[in-house]
Design a protein around this motif. Structure first.
Motif, PDB file in Angstrom:
ATOM      1  N   LYS A  79       0.827  -1.124   0.007  1.00 24.92           N
ATOM      2  CA  LYS A  79      -0.066  -0.071  -0.112  1.00 24.92           C
ATOM      3  C   LYS A  79       0.778   1.360  -0.016  1.00 24.92           C
ATOM      4  CE  LYS A  79      -2.781  -0.301   3.494  1.00 24.92           C
ATOM      5  NZ  LYS A  79      -3.755  -0.925   4.281  1.00 24.92           N
ATOM      6  N   GLN A  80       1.667   1.169   0.970  1.00 26.63           N
ATOM      7  CA  GLN A  80       2.861   2.429   1.010  1.00 26.63           C
ATOM      8  C   GLN A  80       3.934   2.159   1.664  1.00 26.63           C
ATOM      9  OE1 GLN A  80       1.409   5.791   3.110  1.00 26.63           O
ATOM     10  NE2 GLN A  80       0.521   4.449   4.827  1.00 26.63           N
ATOM     11  N   TRP A  81       4.861   2.895   1.412  1.00 24.26           N
ATOM     12  CA  TRP A  81       6.268   2.795   2.236  1.00 24.26           C
ATOM     13  C   TRP A  81       6.769   4.002   2.835  1.00 24.26           C
ATOM     14  CZ3 TRP A  81       6.411   3.530  -2.683  1.00 24.26           C
ATOM     15  CH2 TRP A  81       7.457   3.974  -3.172  1.00 24.26           C
ATOM     16  N   ASN A  82       7.298   4.221   4.289  1.00 27.18           N
ATOM     17  CA  ASN A  82       7.894   5.355   4.435  1.00 27.18           C
ATOM     18  C   ASN A  82       9.184   5.114   5.386  1.00 27.18           C
ATOM     19  OD1 ASN A  82       6.401   4.897   7.020  1.00 27.18           O
ATOM     20  ND2 ASN A  82       4.497   5.520   5.980  1.00 27.18           N
ATOM     21  N   VAL A  83       9.656   6.353   5.496  1.00 28.28           N
ATOM     22  CA  VAL A  83      11.213   6.067   6.105  1.00 28.28           C
ATOM     23  C   VAL A  83      11.085   7.245   7.316  1.00 28.28           C
ATOM     24  CG1 VAL A  83      13.498   6.449   6.166  1.00 28.28           C
ATOM     25  CG2 VAL A  83      12.165   5.701   4.106  1.00 28.28           C
ATOM     26  N   ASN A  84      11.573   6.789   8.580  1.00 32.63           N
ATOM     27  CA  ASN A  84      11.691   7.421   9.700  1.00 32.63           C
ATOM     28  C   ASN A  84      13.122   7.872   9.665  1.00 32.63           C
ATOM     29  OD1 ASN A  84      12.394   8.450  12.092  1.00 32.63           O
ATOM     30  ND2 ASN A  84      10.861   7.324  13.380  1.00 32.63           N
ATOM     31  N   TRP A  85      13.355   9.071   9.390  1.00 29.67           N
ATOM     32  CA  TRP A  85      14.871   9.360   9.094  1.00 29.67           C
ATOM     33  C   TRP A  85      15.466   9.379  10.181  1.00 29.67           C
ATOM     34  CZ3 TRP A  85      16.093   8.866   4.049  1.00 29.67           C
ATOM     35  CH2 TRP A  85      14.824   8.800   3.337  1.00 29.67           C
TER      36      TRP A  85
ATOM     37  N   LYS B  95      16.335   5.902  11.083  1.00 31.31           N
ATOM     38  CA  LYS B  95      16.787   5.081  10.294  1.00 31.31           C
ATOM     39  C   LYS B  95      15.862   3.781  10.037  1.00 31.31           C
ATOM     40  CE  LYS B  95      21.052   6.867   8.985  1.00 31.31           C
ATOM     41  NZ  LYS B  95      22.501   6.692   8.706  1.00 31.31           N
ATOM     42  N   MET B  96      14.562   3.801  10.111  1.00 33.68           N
ATOM     43  CA  MET B  96      13.787   2.727   9.717  1.00 33.68           C
ATOM     44  C   MET B  96      12.834   2.896   8.506  1.00 33.68           C
ATOM     45  SD  MET B  96      11.069   1.193  12.421  1.00 33.68           S
ATOM     46  CE  MET B  96      11.993   0.149  13.724  1.00 33.68           C
ATOM     47  N   VAL B  97      12.879   1.890   7.881  1.00 35.83           N
ATOM     48  CA  VAL B  97      11.973   1.719   6.634  1.00 35.83           C
ATOM     49  C   VAL B  97      10.519   0.948   7.110  1.00 35.83           C
ATOM     50  CG1 VAL B  97      11.607   1.116   4.313  1.00 35.83           C
ATOM     51  CG2 VAL B  97      13.794   2.081   4.890  1.00 35.83           C
ATOM     52  N   THR B  98       9.391   1.298   6.869  1.00 34.76           N
ATOM     53  CA  THR B  98       8.205   0.723   7.337  1.00 34.76           C
ATOM     54  C   THR B  98       7.421   0.548   5.918  1.00 34.76           C
ATOM     55  OG1 THR B  98       8.297   1.697   9.423  1.00 34.76           O
ATOM     56  CG2 THR B  98       6.392   0.704   8.558  1.00 34.76           C
ATOM     57  N   VAL B  99       7.087  -0.753   5.587  1.00 33.08           N
ATOM     58  CA  VAL B  99       6.216  -0.943   4.220  1.00 33.08           C
ATOM     59  C   VAL B  99       4.920  -1.372   4.728  1.00 33.08           C
ATOM     60  CG1 VAL B  99       6.423  -1.930   2.156  1.00 33.08           C
ATOM     61  CG2 VAL B  99       8.521  -1.654   3.339  1.00 33.08           C
ATOM     62  N   GLU B 100       3.842  -0.974   4.400  1.00 33.57           N
ATOM     63  CA  GLU B 100       2.519  -1.372   4.650  1.00 33.57           C
ATOM     64  C   GLU B 100       1.801  -2.365   3.517  1.00 33.57           C
ATOM     65  OE1 GLU B 100       0.054   1.420   6.680  1.00 33.57           O
ATOM     66  OE2 GLU B 100       1.975   2.410   7.343  1.00 33.57           O
ATOM     67  N   PHE B 101       1.261  -3.220   3.829  1.00 35.43           N
ATOM     68  CA  PHE B 101       0.701  -4.250   2.616  1.00 35.43           C
ATOM     69  C   PHE B 101      -0.794  -4.217   2.929  1.00 35.43           C
ATOM     70  CE2 PHE B 101       4.988  -5.582   3.346  1.00 35.43           C
ATOM     71  CZ  PHE B 101       5.617  -5.464   2.120  1.00 35.43           C
ATOM     72  N   ALA B 102      -1.355  -4.562   1.877  1.00 39.92           N
ATOM     73  CA  ALA B 102      -3.073  -4.982   1.920  1.00 39.92           C
ATOM     74  C   ALA B 102      -3.306  -5.666   2.906  1.00 39.92           C
ATOM     75  CB  ALA B 102      -3.323  -5.053   0.209  1.00 39.92           C
ATOM     76  N   ASP B 103      -2.762  -7.072   2.741  1.00 37.98           N
ATOM     77  CA  ASP B 103      -3.490  -8.197   3.645  1.00 37.98           C
ATOM     78  C   ASP B 103      -2.552  -8.868   4.344  1.00 37.98           C
ATOM     79  OD1 ASP B 103      -1.928  -9.346   1.619  1.00 37.98           O
ATOM     80  OD2 ASP B 103      -3.565 -10.377   0.626  1.00 37.98           O
ATOM     81  N   GLU B 104      -1.363  -8.173   4.906  1.00 38.08           N
ATOM     82  CA  GLU B 104      -0.367  -8.752   5.913  1.00 38.08           C
ATOM     83  C   GLU B 104       0.248  -7.990   6.768  1.00 38.08           C
ATOM     84  OE1 GLU B 104       2.472 -10.992   3.955  1.00 38.08           O
ATOM     85  OE2 GLU B 104       2.526  -9.633   2.017  1.00 38.08           O
ATOM     86  N   PRO B 105       0.582  -8.320   7.778  1.00 39.98           N
ATOM     87  CA  PRO B 105       1.162  -7.273   8.774  1.00 39.98           C
ATOM     88  C   PRO B 105       2.401  -6.490   7.929  1.00 39.98           C
ATOM     89  CG  PRO B 105       1.649  -9.411   9.671  1.00 39.98           C
ATOM     90  CD  PRO B 105       0.736  -9.589   8.249  1.00 39.98           C
ATOM     91  N   SER B 106       2.455  -5.254   8.509  1.00 42.59           N
ATOM     92  CA  SER B 106       3.680  -4.062   7.779  1.00 42.59           C
ATOM     93  C   SER B 106       4.876  -4.832   7.976  1.00 42.59           C
ATOM     94  CB  SER B 106       3.411  -2.939   8.285  1.00 42.59           C
ATOM     95  OG  SER B 106       3.345  -2.746   9.661  1.00 42.59           O
ATOM     96  N   LEU B 107       6.027  -4.327   7.489  1.00 38.33           N
ATOM     97  CA  LEU B 107       7.332  -4.818   7.488  1.00 38.33           C
ATOM     98  C   LEU B 107       8.323  -3.564   7.925  1.00 38.33           C
ATOM     99  CD1 LEU B 107       9.841  -6.415   6.778  1.00 38.33           C
ATOM    100  CD2 LEU B 107       9.565  -5.554   4.327  1.00 38.33           C
ATOM    101  N   SER B 108       8.875  -3.832   9.125  1.00 39.64           N
ATOM    102  CA  SER B 108       9.755  -2.492   9.342  1.00 39.64           C
ATOM    103  C   SER B 108      11.250  -3.256   9.468  1.00 39.64           C
ATOM    104  CB  SER B 108       9.522  -2.067  10.762  1.00 39.64           C
ATOM    105  OG  SER B 108       8.210  -1.245  10.590  1.00 39.64           O
TER     106      SER B 108
END
Length: 617
Positions: free
Chosen positions: A550-556, A559-572
């Protein structure tokens, strides 16, 4: 001094100069702004300096060239200009990489290496702004006189054609000097060196005359066409060749001999045709065209996948296949099942007769990882599947009996992993590609065709160092000549395209590794997915598809990248040493590339690229 200037009547052109504010790492290019508006105080040090400066670029073929590049343009634009000069289409696939520091070498020596290379001085940024080279739509050669944009250089004979010729490796020492067995961690460290495409060279502390590597960064090659892309194809071939010789990518022994035979063939033809290689005969180009129209489809060329015929008649596979679950600590090994492959699901039954009942196992292959495990002389045709489940991946191996069965099942698995069925138009081409890839590795010596080994083969320049330790040179030469029979009929450009295609068939192709925060783990990024992998084995622990993102963003800050998905838990994941920006740009870059379409002509939506890849927009 001033009087002197008048006498000679020399007018210095200052139009390329601009102000650089070192402390804030900013070009002051908005000349209509006042210094006050920039927030500059009286004590600020500003440098009045040319925007175009020399860079030493190492091209994919390992040769160095001096090029004048605009140090105030964003890197994306600078790379575009460089590619225009070198006549390489689709510059969005390339970028600049800092030279990895070799910890073994003393700092001092770094400066004086590679001086032995061919330095061609060409200046992309200096052809006048109005003069963009235009290309002949038929054969891709520049229409405008290239001397106008090459000045006096070996390139001004009408085409930077020297970049389209592959030069054989002149001595084994070159390979030995460059060879460093690399762990996946080493590869991940090199990837920290990619420049930020949305900032300028100057802002990233690149110095005049510094060596940067020009490389294909995104492994998604759009519309690779021998008619227009002599230089692009050759440089891609070179990047693939070096990756294999320096063992940056794994391949089997049989594959290595096939790559060596193709290289040997390409070297031979390059020497023979170096006089007239630029005027490929029409006939040759047409033949190659026919042979290669399928290349991009294997690479999921674009989004247009026209499903054949009526959806209700999706082809199926049904056959006896041996199935093995390595993680189920049994010693049983492979067990034979009657397997049906429908849609994107494999169902396993104890026998053909039970195929109407309930299957013993069923696997949905969407999003799975598919890896070949093949040894042709040993008649081993295995398909390793890692199938995503809630807590990771289930490993299942399929063993086929013949090449033909393997090619059909393998092609179906590859498509199913992308959520496509065998009704997809690319299925048959994928089957043909797998068969031709296997055929090139066959060893069936017909003594009457094999050249005597007296010819000077230089096997130590054709295979990676580990095989030189394993076999005598004479043995390697014999195997290369044997494998050469499979490719001896190919034209030069076809051999290069086949080499690229074979490289793309390797399981590790197109995975860029990054340190993933946890010590034992890496993050791999490819054109369609993210992979969390074991740092020592490279095995996938879990994968995530972009199509599901769905989207991904960065906490600068952290230094953490978080990726959000339609039907599963997000990845960080925390980006270890590498700047988050590099990872962020790889994900956005691949998504940008997936939006390209055939009818777009050559223009690129640069703003769209920055939106997807720069964290600050």
């Amino acid at each position: 001094e001033r009087g002197d200037m008048h006498k000679k009547n020399v007018k210095k052109d200052w139009s390329d100069h601009a102000l650089w504010w070192e402390k804030k790492k900013t070009w002051l290019l908005k000349t209509h702004w006042t210094l006050d508006k920039y927030g500059i105080q009286a004590d600020a040090r500003l440098l009045f300096t040319p925007q175009h400066k020399l860079l030493r670029l190492q091209l994919p073929n390992m040769k160095h060239m001096k090029v004048k590049v605009n140090f105030s343009d964003r890197v994306f634009k600078a790379v575009s200009d460089i590619c225009k000069t070198f006549n390489i289409r689709h510059p969005e696939e390339l970028s600049l990489l800092r030279k990895p520091r070799d910890p073994k070498k003393k700092k001092k020596k770094l400066e004086e290496t590679e001086e032995d290379d061919l330095d061609i001085y060409s200046s992309p940024g200096l052809y006048s702004k109005t003069m963009t080279p235009t290309y002949d739509s038929r054969d891709g050669s520049p229409l405008s006189p290239t001397s106008a944009w090459f000045g006096d250089s070996p390139l001004s004979e009408g085409n930077p054609s020297i970049l389209a010729v592959s030069q054989p490796i002149s001595s084994p020492d070159i390979l030995v000097k460059l060879y460093k067995p690399q762990s996946l961690l080493d590869k991940a460290k090199i990837n920290q060196g990619w420049l930020d495409s949305s900032r300028s060279l100057m802002e990233q502390d690149v110095k005049e005359n510094e060596v940067l590597l020009l490389r294909f960064k995104y492994h998604s090659f759009f519309d690779l066409n021998p008619k227009y892309d002599a230089i692009r194809v050759n440089q891609l071939y070179e990047q693939a060749k070096w990756a294999i010789l320096l063992e940056e990518i794994e391949c089997t022994e049989e594959e290595m001999m096939m790559f060596a035979a193709l290289q040997y063939h390409i070297n031979k033809l390059s020497i023979m045709s170096s006089d007239n290689h630029m005027n490929n005969s029409e006939k040759e180009v047409d033949e190659v065209d026919a042979a290669l129209s399928d290349l991009e489809i294997t690479l999921e060329g674009g989004k247009t996948s026209n499903t054949l015929g009526d959806i209700t008649s999706i082809p199926e596979l049904a056959d006896y296949v041996k199935v093995f679950k390595p993680k189920k600590l049994t010693l049983k090994g492979y067990k034979q099942y009657w397997c049906t492959f429908k849609d994107i699901t494999i169902s396993c039954y104890k026998s053909k007769e039970e195929a109407h009942g309930t299957p013993a196992h069923q696997m949905n292959l969407r999003g799975c990882e598919v890896t070949p495990d093949v040894n042709i002389s040993g008649q081993k045709f295995n398909i390793k599947l890692l199938i995503p489940v809630a807590d990771g991946m289930n490993e299942i191996w399929l063993r086929c009996d013949t090449e033909k069965q393997y090619a059909h099942w393998m092609a179906a698995c590859r498509l199913a992993s992308k959520g496509k069925t065998m009704a997809d138009s690319s299925y048959n081409l994928e089957v043909q590609n797998i068969l031709s890839f296997l055929k090139m590795q066959h060893m069936n010596p017909d003594p009457q065709f094999i050249e005597p080994i007296t010819t000077d083969i230089n096997p130590e320049c054709l295979v990676s160092p580990r095989y030189l330790k394993k076999y005598k040179n004479k043995q390697i030469s014999a195997r290369i000549l044997e494998a050469h029979q499979n490719v001896a009929q190919m034209s030069l450009i076809e051999a290069k395209m086949r080499f690229i295609q074979a490289w793309q068939s390797l399981p590790e192709f197109g995975i860029t590794h990054f340190l993933g925060g946890k010590r034992e783990e890496l993050i791999g990024i490819t054109y369609n997915r993210l992979i969390r992998m074991d740092a020592s084995t490279g095995d996938a622990i879990k994968t995530w598809r972009f199509s599901n993102m769905k989207q991904w963003n960065v906490n600068w800050e952290i230094k953490m990248v978080t990726v959000e998905f339609a039907d599963e838990p997000s990845l960080s994941f925390v980006c270890a040493e590498v700047d988050c920006k590099v990872v962020h740009e790889f994900i956005g870059g691949y998504i940008f590339l997936s939006t390209r379409a055939k009818d777009q002509n050559e223009s690129l939506d640069e703003e769209m690229f920055y939106k997807l890849t720069s964290g600050w927009v």
